[in-house]
Design a protein around this motif. Structure first.
Motif, PDB file in Angstrom:
ATOM      1  N   ASP A 152      -0.037 -51.788 -38.478  1.00  0.00           N
ATOM      2  CA  ASP A 152       0.705 -52.680 -39.275  1.00  0.00           C
ATOM      3  C   ASP A 152       0.445 -52.970 -40.467  1.00  0.00           C
ATOM      4  O   ASP A 152       0.657 -53.306 -41.439  1.00  0.00           O
ATOM      5  CB  ASP A 152       1.421 -54.055 -38.435  1.00  0.00           C
ATOM      6  CG  ASP A 152       2.755 -54.367 -37.690  1.00  0.00           C
ATOM      7  OD1 ASP A 152       3.042 -52.558 -37.180  1.00  0.00           O
ATOM      8  OD2 ASP A 152       2.484 -54.264 -36.282  1.00  0.00           O
ATOM      9  N   GLU A 206      -1.754 -52.481 -27.272  1.00  0.00           N
ATOM     10  CA  GLU A 206      -0.270 -53.043 -28.008  1.00  0.00           C
ATOM     11  C   GLU A 206      -1.192 -53.683 -29.350  1.00  0.00           C
ATOM     12  O   GLU A 206      -1.184 -53.536 -30.100  1.00  0.00           O
ATOM     13  CB  GLU A 206       0.959 -53.533 -28.279  1.00  0.00           C
ATOM     14  CG  GLU A 206       1.699 -53.170 -26.391  1.00  0.00           C
ATOM     15  CD  GLU A 206       2.173 -52.210 -27.883  1.00  0.00           C
ATOM     16  OE1 GLU A 206       2.111 -51.820 -28.632  1.00  0.00           O
ATOM     17  OE2 GLU A 206       2.811 -50.742 -27.157  1.00  0.00           O
ATOM     18  N   SER A 207      -2.341 -54.430 -29.163  1.00  0.00           N
ATOM     19  CA  SER A 207      -2.527 -55.340 -30.475  1.00  0.00           C
ATOM     20  C   SER A 207      -3.446 -54.805 -31.221  1.00  0.00           C
ATOM     21  O   SER A 207      -3.555 -54.743 -32.412  1.00  0.00           O
ATOM     22  CB  SER A 207      -3.865 -56.659 -29.964  1.00  0.00           C
ATOM     23  OG  SER A 207      -4.487 -55.862 -28.313  1.00  0.00           O
ATOM     24  N   SER A 267      -0.881 -52.436 -32.617  1.00  0.00           N
ATOM     25  CA  SER A 267       0.037 -53.584 -34.075  1.00  0.00           C
ATOM     26  C   SER A 267      -0.747 -53.658 -35.607  1.00  0.00           C
ATOM     27  O   SER A 267      -0.527 -53.273 -36.431  1.00  0.00           O
ATOM     28  CB  SER A 267       0.190 -54.646 -33.702  1.00  0.00           C
ATOM     29  OG  SER A 267       0.522 -55.302 -34.665  1.00  0.00           O
ATOM     30  N   SER A 291       1.549 -45.959 -26.799  1.00  0.00           N
ATOM     31  CA  SER A 291       0.968 -47.548 -26.036  1.00  0.00           C
ATOM     32  C   SER A 291       0.904 -47.130 -24.908  1.00  0.00           C
ATOM     33  O   SER A 291       0.379 -48.295 -23.796  1.00  0.00           O
ATOM     34  CB  SER A 291       2.568 -48.557 -26.010  1.00  0.00           C
ATOM     35  OG  SER A 291       3.755 -47.463 -25.384  1.00  0.00           O
TER      36      SER A 291
END
Length: 317
Positions: free
Chosen positions: A148, A140-141, A144, A135
């Protein structure tokens, strides 16, 4: 003005210019000696002045038209010929000059490459050892989306290829010129850019590897990266050349060292611009294209890199 006396006095110049022009028209400008080229330019200006005078005096139309024809021929040879020579010089540079300057400055290019690789290895190591390290480098986007959603982000380019391609070119050129200009900071900013970009690639490579997306990710990178990354390394080498002139001028005075190494840096920059343009087109249109199979993208990338190595290894016989 005595027209006949003026014609008798000037006619030798007209005949001499006509003789030089015929020689150039038959054997091209390179057939003239340097003194003849200077004479050609001087006679052109002289005959152009004669043409102006003939129009303002009571001179026959035939003579005026003859001087007009002579002046037009001289203009074409001098100015269009010089443009042709300029384009020939550009072609000669890309054919032989750029490979030669790459070979001459290879140590600096290799140093810039090593800084990039060092950053990549550091990022790879710490990303595996400390999950929180990722990070610090990667947004972060993006983390993710990969962790995710299990998907890559390059699909956003599809559908806006021309806009994306132009934006990519501008960004790559900006990064490269930043690496070159970083030389005036004694190479500190150049070093930072090389290491940081290495950290970024290393961290992202680790991220996609941890989430089983390495194969499609590197399929995206290979086609344009085969030109884009070497171009950035060349730019980094240019910045280090300038830093060398500032820090270690050696046998030169510092100003003379800047002129010498700066000339080499400029030649490298001149050479990488087409590489970045081609890489931007590939990155905008080919690399993210879902229709093109990943193995083809790998082959394109490897093929371009091999051709680049062969091209940069060329030597004039």
């Amino acid at each position: 003005m005595n027209i006949q006396r003026w014609i008798a006095r000037r006619e030798k110049n007209w005949q001499r210019l006509d003789t030089l022009l015929k020689k150039v028209e038959q054997k091209r400008l390179k057939s003239l000696q340097s003194a003849e080229i200077r004479e050609l330019a001087s006679l052109y200006r002289s005959v152009a002045a004669d043409l102006t005078r003939s129009r303002s005096q009571d001179v026959s139309k035939t003579l005026t038209q003859s001087l007009q024809s002579l002046t037009t021929r001289a203009y074409t040879v001098i100015y269009q010929g010089s443009r042709r020579q300029e384009w020939q010089a550009v072609g000669e540079f890309y054919r032989w000059g750029f490979p030669s300057i790459v070979q001459q400055t290879f140590l600096y290019i290799a140093t810039a490459t090593a800084l990039f690789v060092l950053g990549g290895v550091i990022a790879w190591w710490y990303a595996w050892q400390d999950p929180g390290f990722m990070s610090l480098i990667v947004p972060e986007s993006l983390i993710s989306q990969v962790r995710d959603k299990g998907e890559l982000w390059m699909g956003s380019i599809v559908g806006i290829e021309p806009l994306a391609s132009s934006g990519i070119m501008i960004n790559n050129i900006a990064v490269s010129f930043g690496a070159v200009a970083g030389g005036i900071t004694a190479g500190l900013y150049t070093t930072y850019l090389m290491v940081f970009n290495g950290l970024l690639i290393g961290a992202i490579g680790t991220l996609v590897g941890q989430n089983n997306l390495a194969y499609p990710f590197w399929a995206f990178v290979f086609p344009h990266g085969s030109l884009e990354l070497p171009a950035i390394f060349f730019a980094g080498g240019s910045g280090l050349l300038i830093a060398r002139a500032i820090l270690f001028p050696g046998k030169y005075r510092r100003w003379d060292a800047l002129k010498f190494y700066g000339s080499q840096a400029v030649q490298l920059v001149f050479g990488i611009v087409p590489m970045l343009v081609i890489a931007g087109i590939i990155e905008g249109f080919l690399s993210p294209n879902p229709i093109i199979p990943d193995p083809i993208k790998y082959l394109v990338g490897m093929g371009l890199f091999i051709l680049l190595v062969m091209y940069c290894s060329r030597k004039r016989n």
